[in-house]
Design an enzyme around this catalytic site. Sequence first.
Site, PDB file in Angstrom:
ATOM      1  N   HIS A  17      24.769 -23.285 -62.046  1.00  0.00           N
ATOM      2  CA  HIS A  17      26.041 -23.652 -61.413  1.00  0.00           C
ATOM      3  C   HIS A  17      25.861 -23.653 -59.902  1.00  0.00           C
ATOM      4  CE1 HIS A  17      26.860 -19.486 -60.355  1.00  0.00           C
ATOM      5  NE2 HIS A  17      26.859 -19.104 -61.633  1.00  0.00           N
ATOM      6  N   HIS A  20      23.863 -20.736 -58.198  1.00  0.00           N
ATOM      7  CA  HIS A  20      22.395 -20.847 -58.280  1.00  0.00           C
ATOM      8  C   HIS A  20      21.915 -21.969 -57.361  1.00  0.00           C
ATOM      9  CE1 HIS A  20      23.606 -19.661 -62.554  1.00  0.00           C
ATOM     10  NE2 HIS A  20      22.983 -18.583 -62.089  1.00  0.00           N
ATOM     11  N   CYS A 125      25.498  -0.894 -67.770  1.00  0.00           N
ATOM     12  CA  CYS A 125      26.236  -2.163 -67.793  1.00  0.00           C
ATOM     13  C   CYS A 125      25.289  -3.242 -68.287  1.00  0.00           C
ATOM     14  CB  CYS A 125      26.774  -2.526 -66.408  1.00  0.00           C
ATOM     15  SG  CYS A 125      27.467  -4.200 -66.399  1.00  0.00           S
ATOM     16  N   CYS A 128      24.830  -6.199 -65.782  1.00  0.00           N
ATOM     17  CA  CYS A 128      23.914  -5.926 -64.663  1.00  0.00           C
ATOM     18  C   CYS A 128      22.515  -5.600 -65.172  1.00  0.00           C
ATOM     19  CB  CYS A 128      24.379  -4.741 -63.831  1.00  0.00           C
ATOM     20  SG  CYS A 128      25.932  -4.978 -62.986  1.00  0.00           S
ATOM     21  N   CYS A 142      32.684  -1.770 -64.189  1.00  0.00           N
ATOM     22  CA  CYS A 142      31.641  -2.356 -63.345  1.00  0.00           C
ATOM     23  C   CYS A 142      32.333  -3.372 -62.440  1.00  0.00           C
ATOM     24  CB  CYS A 142      30.593  -3.060 -64.204  1.00  0.00           C
ATOM     25  SG  CYS A 142      29.649  -4.261 -63.252  1.00  0.00           S
ATOM     26  N   LYS A 294      34.571 -14.654 -57.795  1.00  0.00           N
ATOM     27  CA  LYS A 294      33.187 -15.108 -57.828  1.00  0.00           C
ATOM     28  C   LYS A 294      33.008 -16.143 -58.948  1.00  0.00           C
ATOM     29  CE  LYS A 294      28.473 -13.605 -58.665  1.00  0.00           C
ATOM     30  NZ  LYS A 294      27.639 -12.708 -59.418  1.00  0.00           N
ATOM     31  N   LYS A 297      29.749 -17.559 -65.054  1.00  0.00           N
ATOM     32  CA  LYS A 297      29.925 -18.046 -66.410  1.00  0.00           C
ATOM     33  C   LYS A 297      30.951 -17.185 -67.153  1.00  0.00           C
ATOM     34  CE  LYS A 297      27.604 -18.328 -70.782  1.00  0.00           C
ATOM     35  NZ  LYS A 297      26.669 -17.569 -71.571  1.00  0.00           N
TER      36      LYS A 297
HETATM   37  N1  MSP Z   1      17.533 -12.560 -63.143  1.00  0.00           N
HETATM   38  C1  MSP Z   1      18.145 -11.914 -62.058  1.00  0.00           C
HETATM   39  C2  MSP Z   1      17.331 -12.054 -60.810  1.00  0.00           C
HETATM   40  C3  MSP Z   1      15.938 -11.545 -60.886  1.00  0.00           C
HETATM   41  S1  MSP Z   1      15.064 -11.871 -59.410  1.00  0.00           S
HETATM   42  C4  MSP Z   1      13.709 -11.000 -59.545  1.00  0.00           C
HETATM   43  C5  MSP Z   1      19.527 -12.496 -61.827  1.00  0.00           C
HETATM   44  N2  MSP Z   1      19.747 -13.717 -62.300  1.00  0.00           N
HETATM   45  S2  MSP Z   1      21.124 -14.547 -62.145  1.00  0.00           S
HETATM   46  O1  MSP Z   1      20.969 -15.727 -62.960  1.00  0.00           O
HETATM   47  O2  MSP Z   1      22.229 -13.716 -62.410  1.00  0.00           O
HETATM   48  O3  MSP Z   1      21.121 -15.027 -60.667  1.00  0.00           O
HETATM   49  C6  MSP Z   1      21.741 -14.288 -59.640  1.00  0.00           C
HETATM   50  C7  MSP Z   1      21.627 -15.099 -58.400  1.00  0.00           C
HETATM   51  O4  MSP Z   1      22.220 -16.405 -58.580  1.00  0.00           O
HETATM   52  C8  MSP Z   1      22.364 -14.553 -57.188  1.00  0.00           C
HETATM   53  O5  MSP Z   1      21.657 -13.536 -56.532  1.00  0.00           O
HETATM   54  C9  MSP Z   1      22.483 -15.808 -56.372  1.00  0.00           C
HETATM   55  O6  MSP Z   1      21.261 -16.147 -55.836  1.00  0.00           O
HETATM   56  C10 MSP Z   1      22.880 -16.823 -57.422  1.00  0.00           C
HETATM   57  N3  MSP Z   1      24.322 -16.792 -57.680  1.00  0.00           N
HETATM   58  C11 MSP Z   1      24.909 -16.653 -58.891  1.00  0.00           C
HETATM   59  N4  MSP Z   1      26.268 -16.735 -58.733  1.00  0.00           N
HETATM   60  C12 MSP Z   1      26.561 -16.923 -57.437  1.00  0.00           C
HETATM   61  C13 MSP Z   1      27.753 -17.148 -56.724  1.00  0.00           C
HETATM   62  N5  MSP Z   1      28.946 -17.198 -57.290  1.00  0.00           N
HETATM   63  N6  MSP Z   1      27.650 -17.346 -55.391  1.00  0.00           N
HETATM   64  C14 MSP Z   1      26.456 -17.362 -54.747  1.00  0.00           C
HETATM   65  N7  MSP Z   1      25.310 -17.155 -55.415  1.00  0.00           N
HETATM   66  C15 MSP Z   1      25.328 -16.885 -56.741  1.00  0.00           C
HETATM   67  O7  MSP Z   1      20.341 -11.835 -61.207  1.00  0.00           O
END
Ligand code: MSP
Length: 643
Positions: A17, A20, A125, A128, A142, A294, A297
């Site tokens: 999304h 990412h 959690c 997390c 959380c 935020k 999903k």
């Molecule tokens: N798999 C772990 C990361 C491991 S890195 C060694 C993870 N994955 S995640 O799919 O949840 O991705 C989190 C990351 O996605 C956030 O840190 C950010 O880079 C991005 N984002 C996900 N949602 C976001 C927003 N709503 N806004 C900005 N960035 C976001 O955590």
Amino acid sequence: MTTYITTPIYYVNAQPHLGHAYTTIVADAYSRYRRLTGDTVRFQTGTDEHGDKIAEAAAKEDVPPKVYADRISALFRETWPLLDIQPDHFIRTTDAQHVAVVQSILQQVHASGDIYFDEYSGLYCRGCERFLTEKELVDGLCPDHQVPPQEIAEQNYFFRMSRYQERLIRHIHDNPEFITPERYRNEVLSFLSEPLEDLCISRPKSRLTWGIELPFDSGFVTYVWFDALINYLTGIGYPDGVDFERYWSVAEHVIAKDILKPHAIYWPTMLMSMGLSLYRRLHVHGYWNVDDTKMSKSIGNVVRPAQLVEEYGVDTLRYFTLREMSFGLDASFNRDAIIARKNSDLANDIGNLFSRSVAMLQKYTAGLVPSPDSSGDAVLQQAVEQMLPIYREAMDGFQFHRALQAVWEVISQANKYIVTNEPWVLAKDPTRAARLHTVLYNLAECLRLLTMVLRPIMPGAAAKMARGLGLDPDHELVSSLAGCGRWGLLPVGTELQPTASLFPRVEKEKTGESQPAAGKKKAETKAETTTAANVLTFDQFQNVDLRVAEIIAAEKIKKSEKLLQLTVLVPEQRTIVAGIGEYYTPQQLVGKQVLVVANMKPATLMGIESQGMVLAARTMVDGKERLVLATVSDEIPAGSKVA
Ligand code: MSP
């Protein structure tokens, strides 16, 4: 110099999304910028495929976790090219080489005495994928996932994170850029002011099998974060690869604030235990929110990047996200804001600057870059020379919105430069040819340097601009800030090429139909705020693009008493057909500043496309109609907004 930039590896329990996409656009723009400065760059992204969450998502679809992970991982990999994102390496934690390295690191850390076996109970959690402390909970929930954590008691392996607490605090103090922006550095230091607990790094197979088996106990798999963080090493060939040698000491990670703790605390302490140097910088950004929540999903308010690309174009999406979010702070996603930026910053400002300049060069110097007069002015040269160091500092410091503000300052000065110097007037006077050539050279050279600095942000548009200027998009004149980032290098005689409009304007109505839930809700709320048919809301009024237009030519349209064809600057040049022929002669109009609606849908009148509407007051006086043009009380640059 070398640069190694990474994004988080994304969990494969959700499709990509905008959140990412933003992190990955940031890393891509930075990697392109570092290439522009002459660096050898390695840019890595990928997917995180083990752990509870993935096992659960796969079970829901009744497929084996690996089959499920293959599918979603491919979605991430296929999304990035749509956004002009070009990673050098896409890592998956299910890659055999990654699995082998994680096991060898576990073995090494275990052998060094930094991993021990113990009984533990804590608040876990699943969202997390970690144990939370009481302090982290908000009203017992959380804060990120809004669910109560589960109380879990079990025997597990622990990493002696506490052993490295003091060393980490010292490192953060000694390296002010280690965690940026500063607010996140302070947050980590504040967290570290309390005693650090050791980190549980295993899960019993009775609870989870989808993970990397511990090399020293086959009854357990590795905790997903211990596995995931190591991707930053395995992706560059740790321990023996040449790329590991080349890149590790300059590693920079980009993340959002949700995963600050694993990156700022778990990861550096793991590296210390492995006897490796720490990464160079951690760049932490805020969240993209929808209606203050935020985007995620689980909340169901996600915006898909591929859809945004389809609606607005990839360059607009990249520009919008980098310009709109102050790196480190949260930003709100809003479709009206994308449209406003596209129409104003892109279509109006840079788009028009480019098309007007190229059109004038085509018209007045046969499409060839003319020779400037050595005694000419240095207005644009100074503007560019002021911008470049600000741009570089901001890009180096991940302040993309600042870098873009500085670039737009130059764009606005260049547009003013056209209005002030009136090349179309100079062109009429052969004795002023040298001045005309200087003005046009300055515009072309300014566009070359703008192409260069926009390249990391909007690679597609920059390539078009380069071609329009008669240069290959990879020509060093537009791709090497180190070699060609100074004024005066565009060769005289370069032949410009015809280019389609860089950024066609978006009409708001067009986008309404395909809006996803989040956007639709906004549009509906808006409709509700209209009270009566003849009352405008402020938002509705803002939809009317009223501007000051300067009439530079006017002529009667054959076979029509009423219609005049006007050529106006708003500030770009447009044709407007106006029904004012009974009240004004063409001579009376040239040089006048009038008010126009600049975002009227184009209409064809007597075979001529009218691209706007001139405003006039009309009334009956003594039984006769009287019409006077609406104008401004004092002179103001053409294109100024009326609001
Ligand atoms: N798999 C772990 C990361 C491991 S890195 C060694 C993870 N994955 S995640 O799919 O949840 O991705 C989190 C990351 O996605 C956030 O840190 C950010 O880079 C991005 N984002 C996900 N949602 C976001 C927003 N709503 N806004 C900005 N960035 C976001 O955590």
